[in-house]
Design an enzyme around this catalytic site. Sequence first.
Site, PDB file in Angstrom:
ATOM      1  N   PHE A 245      35.156   9.728  12.901  1.00 49.35           N
ATOM      2  CA  PHE A 245      34.453   8.529  13.325  1.00 49.35           C
ATOM      3  C   PHE A 245      33.066   8.917  13.832  1.00 49.35           C
ATOM      4  O   PHE A 245      32.916   9.418  14.949  1.00 49.35           O
ATOM      5  CB  PHE A 245      35.255   7.819  14.417  1.00 49.35           C
ATOM      6  N   ASP A 247      29.904   9.247  15.553  1.00 46.34           N
ATOM      7  CA  ASP A 247      29.351   8.680  16.777  1.00 46.34           C
ATOM      8  C   ASP A 247      28.275   9.603  17.339  1.00 46.34           C
ATOM      9  O   ASP A 247      27.552  10.257  16.585  1.00 46.34           O
ATOM     10  CB  ASP A 247      30.470   8.432  17.784  1.00 46.34           C
TER      11      ASP A 247
END
Length: 360
Positions: A245, A247
């Site tokens: 993910f 980020d």
Amino acid sequence: MPTADRHFSEDASRVLASAQFINTHSQDVFVPQDGVKRAASQILTRMQSVGYSTADWKKHTLTPSVANSQAIEWIFLVDALNFSFWSDQPHCQYSVTLDGKTYQGYWTLCAAVNRALAAGVPVTDAAYYAKASDEELAHVFRGDEGVESMPLLGERIKVLREVGRVLVDKYQGRFTNLLACCEGSAQRLVHLVVSEFACFRDEHQFHGHAVAMYKRAQILVADIWACFEGKGLGRFVDIDSITMFADYRVPQALCHFGALEYSPRLLEFLRESEKVVREVGELNAQQCPPTPGLLPPGHPWEIEIRGNSIWAVECIKRCIEESGTPVNAILLDFYLWDYSKEYSKEMQEIPIHLTRSINY
């Protein structure tokens, strides 16, 4: 292959294909394969030494301890709002104190939600947050006395109204009903989420090519999987197709382990940006290289950092699997994120990129 199945098969590879395309066309972010091999060995050793698994998700004080339908609604709410927690005002950074402990960053969101639930506010109910006033929601997400407001509070309220209306209008007000439509497929769920909720469409243009990151949509799937430890409502037959993910913090950890590298000009920009943003506030420019300050959403450097982070974790995963140890990108991401928080002081010389975005 039936048309519908082919469509979801294409969805399953879109994020990874995007990451590979970004890696191939990057000019300032790189995934050195010798660094990947060393990182894979170090990370595997560390994960094995602590017995890291999906069970660690529920060990966090603020996450649901019981895997049930209420936990799913909690997870959806939190991941709908899971973006932009970094502060340009460290002297009065947004914080939330709950049960005598003060939280910052992502954990402020969890603490605020749990505080509201304990006070009898049905904050995980779509029927509530679809219609709650700005004032009510601002009170739910209020910070401690003397700190800044929650970053992007206005955008978060808009997100709540959007997803709340969709759930009320189409899914009887419950994300659990949408989850049931995915028939045990992680990729079907990602597809449904990005199709139904515009705020989850983490899509961009890079070198004339459409690329997808789907950070929040994928972490939503991953959190459900981890909460249920891959069983019941959290069982997905294709869970290993989910990528990491992209980020702020995981790229920092990847640089720390040597699996991600920045060009000298990008590294200088990021270091100067941290100084400028925290000293004079949020500056912004679209040129490349931009003036030190915020890195605009969709800027080539931002896309390179996020895309190569996905690709680096994929390469680490493949290295570990070649050693005969099964692992997926979700557990690697969870571990790297936890590591970045635990060892933040050791990594403070590695700058994070500062972008205000609802995507992460």
